[in-house]
Design a protein around this motif. Structure first.
Motif, short mmCIF file in Angstrom:
data_model
loop_
_atom_site.label_atom_id
_atom_site.label_comp_id
_atom_site.label_asym_id
_atom_site.label_seq_id
_atom_site.Cartn_x
_atom_site.Cartn_y
_atom_site.Cartn_z
N UNK A 76 5.73 -4.41 -6.39
CA UNK A 76 4.62 -3.58 -6.10
C UNK A 76 4.48 -2.27 -7.06
N UNK A 77 5.78 -2.13 -7.43
CA UNK A 77 5.85 -1.00 -8.51
C UNK A 77 5.17 -1.41 -9.80
N UNK A 78 5.35 -2.68 -10.15
CA UNK A 78 5.07 -3.29 -11.25
C UNK A 78 3.58 -3.35 -11.30
N UNK A 79 2.92 -3.48 -10.12
CA UNK A 79 1.48 -3.44 -10.13
C UNK A 79 0.91 -2.22 -10.34
N UNK A 80 1.50 -1.27 -9.72
CA UNK A 80 1.28 0.22 -10.00
C UNK A 80 1.29 0.69 -11.32
N UNK A 81 2.23 0.32 -11.84
CA UNK A 81 2.47 0.63 -13.52
C UNK A 81 1.13 -0.04 -14.34
N UNK A 82 1.06 -1.23 -14.03
CA UNK A 82 0.03 -2.06 -14.38
C UNK A 82 -1.42 -1.19 -14.21
N UNK A 83 -1.69 -0.57 -13.37
CA UNK A 83 -2.72 -0.01 -12.99
C UNK A 83 -3.15 1.28 -13.79
N UNK A 84 -1.74 1.91 -13.76
CA UNK A 84 -1.63 3.18 -14.57
C UNK A 84 -2.15 2.84 -16.02
N UNK A 85 -1.84 1.69 -16.44
CA UNK A 85 -1.85 1.32 -17.85
C UNK A 85 -3.27 0.51 -18.26
N UNK A 86 -3.97 0.51 -16.96
CA UNK A 86 -5.46 -0.01 -17.25
C UNK A 86 -5.11 -1.71 -17.25
N UNK A 87 -4.30 -2.14 -16.85
CA UNK A 87 -4.04 -3.70 -16.86
C UNK A 87 -4.46 -4.24 -15.31
N UNK A 88 -4.33 -3.45 -14.44
CA UNK A 88 -4.85 -3.94 -12.97
C UNK A 88 -5.77 -2.87 -12.49
N UNK A 89 -6.69 -3.51 -11.78
CA UNK A 89 -7.86 -2.38 -11.12
C UNK A 89 -7.23 -1.34 -10.30
N UNK A 90 -6.21 -1.82 -9.50
CA UNK A 90 -5.97 -0.83 -8.36
C UNK A 90 -4.60 -1.37 -8.00
N UNK A 91 -3.71 -0.57 -7.23
CA UNK A 91 -2.42 -0.70 -6.68
C UNK A 91 -2.50 -1.92 -5.63
N UNK A 92 -1.46 -2.67 -5.28
CA UNK A 92 -1.63 -3.63 -4.15
C UNK A 92 -2.06 -3.02 -3.10
N UNK A 93 -2.92 -4.05 -2.10
CA UNK A 93 -2.99 -3.58 -0.74
C UNK A 93 -2.19 -4.87 0.08
N UNK A 94 -1.35 -4.10 0.80
CA UNK A 94 -0.14 -5.00 1.60
C UNK A 94 -0.46 -4.75 2.92
N UNK A 95 -0.45 -5.80 3.59
CA UNK A 95 -0.63 -6.18 5.07
C UNK A 95 0.66 -6.71 5.51
N UNK A 96 1.17 -5.93 6.58
CA UNK A 96 2.45 -6.52 7.31
C UNK A 96 2.27 -6.87 8.75
N UNK A 97 2.47 -8.38 8.85
CA UNK A 97 2.11 -8.79 10.13
C UNK A 97 3.16 -9.64 10.78
N UNK A 98 3.31 -10.07 12.20
CA UNK A 98 4.11 -10.45 12.77
C UNK A 98 4.29 -10.28 14.24
N UNK A 99 5.11 -10.83 14.99
CA UNK A 99 5.21 -10.67 16.49
C UNK A 99 5.68 -9.51 16.63
N UNK A 100 5.76 -9.15 18.05
CA UNK A 100 6.35 -7.72 18.44
C UNK A 100 7.71 -7.66 17.99
N UNK A 101 8.50 -6.36 17.77
CA UNK A 101 9.89 -6.26 17.72
C UNK A 101 10.32 -7.26 16.33
N UNK A 102 9.69 -7.21 15.35
CA UNK A 102 10.39 -7.66 14.20
C UNK A 102 10.35 -6.87 13.06
#
Ligand SMILES: Nc1ncnc2c1ncn2[C@@H]1O[C@H](COP(=O)(O)OP(=O)(O)OP(=O)(O)O)[C@@H](O)[C@H]1O
Ligand SMILES: [Mg+2]
Length: 405
Positions: A76-102
């Motif tokens: 994810x930090x690589x994508x942040x750096x790419x965004x900083x350098x103009x090589x990506x349009x934005x940092x990743x949007x990460x969704x965390x899913x799963x059942x309860x208590x995982x």
């Protein structure tokens, strides 16, 4: 580790270096965990810890997915750096899913903390109305994470946005839940546009453990509304397969095991956790105590509403009104003893109208007393004057046994 008696447990890092869910522990500092806490200390290089107090299970284990989490952060930090350098349009949007208590909330905390340690300020969105770690139960909330979580108490963040759902389970009103999710997605997209730092740092979204039927469909809605780039599924293989099948190809998916230290929580433990979050909202923590106010307000200076009405039989509906509309109705509520001890959201709306649904909230209050003789409410409030007269009812009850104002 888990202390299950009234006394807390004190932890001290005596040698080496260690962290709790991404926050470094200071050497020789005593951290006191309230009874019932479950937590884990992780060390990369080795450490010595001292634990004082009645622990239930305190053990050392090599079986941890922390290395996987750290690698994910590095990606994810690589994508942040790419965004900083103009090589990506934005940092990743990460969704965390799963059942309860995982460990969904824990993984979000780790990813946010690791990002902060790199100087980033990601947006953390908590869509879990049951165990929301940013504000109170019954709400969905988002915040810019510009500081590390406290090792004991988690995040206490200033720049927040919150919507009141009113119930601690999404199944209470799925159409309303989805509507608020879309509102939240619009707001956080705006944050990303307005703040270069947030745009670079990306977004981490936590969800609740309702993953079957309607719950599964909602996960797809969340991924679509927030334009998720990466969905991390904890533990559940079938959920992971289903998401791979149903998400668009440009959304990456990963599946991680849950930490072996995580145990299932009983309903009692969950409801205690909810109470603790409301307590924390008003009174803060030992590290950052807050002093709430008791304010008296005449009935006529507030308007109370509920989001969602009882379903009417089709024969009672006016022509052209669909039976589903009751889910997103804004219903006026009269002052009543039944409101006592209920948590209420203070809406940013100026008056009760269908527009309340489009408004986020300033914050939350508790109705301590309903005085039907004098026509006044006594409220527990973080501020000494209500910023708006519109209160939204929640089913969350808080018995304030600490009030001494
Ligand atoms: N490695 C670990 N060892 C021991 N306890 C842990 C570990 N990781 C997380 N925990 C604790 O386990 C509990 C459950 O974790 P967490 O809240 O992250 O799960 P969740 O999937 O978000 O649960 P929910 O479905 O209620 O939202 C928490 O009290 C957390 O502090
Ligand atoms: Mg959680």
């Amino acid at each position: 580790m888990a202390g299950d008696t009234k006394e807390g447990v004190t932890l001290e890092l005596v040698t080496g270096s260690a962290e709790i869910f991404g926050t470094d522990l200071q050497l020789n500092k005593k951290y006191t965990f309230p009874s019932g806490t479950r937590t884990a200390v992780f060390t990369y290089q080795g450490c010595t810890l001292e634990l004082i107090g009645p622990t239930v299970h305190a053990y050392v284990s090599n079986n941890t997915p922390m290395a996987i989490f750290a690698n994910t952060h590095a990606g994810l930090e690589d994508i942040c750096r790419d965004t900083e350098n103009g090589e990506a349009s934005r940092g990743f949007v990460v969704l965390v899913v799963g059942p309860t208590d995982v460990g969904k909330s824990t993984l979000c905390r780790i990813l946010c903390n690791y990002a902060v340690r790199k100087g980033r300020s990601p947006i953390f969105v908590d869509l879990d109305v049951g165990q929301n770690c940013l504000t109170v139960p019954g709400s969905i909330s988002a915040a810019i994470v510009d500081q590390l979580a406290d090792p004991v108490h988690g995040f206490q963040l200033e720049q927040q946005i919150s919507y009141c759902f009113g119930s601690t389970t999404p199944t209470a009103n799925m159409p309303l839940y989805e509507l608020l999710i879309r509102k939240m997605a619009e707001n956080t997209a705006e944050w990303m546009k307005r703040s270069r730092n947030a745009c670079i740092s990306g977004m981490i979204i936590n969800t609740c453990g309702y993953i079957t039927g309607e719950g599964y469909k909602t996960l797809l809605t969340i991924a679509e509304s927030f334009e998720a780039d990466l969905v991390i599924c904890l533990e559940h293989e079938r959920l992971y397969m289903d998401l791979n099948r149903d998400l668009p190809n440009f959304v990456k998916t990963l599946r991680f095991p849950k930490s072996s230290g995580i145990e299932d929580r009983s309903q009692n433990v969950r409801s205690y956790g909810r109470e603790a979050m409301v307590q924390r909202y008003f009174y803060g923590t030992r590290a950052l105590p807050l002093k709430p106010y008791r304010i008296e307000v005449p009935f006529e200076s507030v308007e109370i509403c509920q989001l969602g009405a009882e379903k009417l039989p089709d024969s009672c509906l006016p022509f052209g009104v669909s039976a589903d509309d009751h889910h997103t109705k804004v219903v006026y509520m009269k002052p009543d003893m039944k409101l006592q001890h209920h948590l209420m959201a203070v809406s940013t709306a100026k008056l009760i109208s269908p527009e309340v649904l489009n408004h986020n909230v300033f914050g939350y209050v508790v109705i301590l007393e309903v005085d039907l003789q004098n026509h006044t409410f006594a409220l527990l409030s973080p501020v000494n004057e209500l910023p708006s007269k519109v209160l939204i009812y929640t089913e969350v009850v808080f018995m304030d046994d600490q009030i001494n104002l």
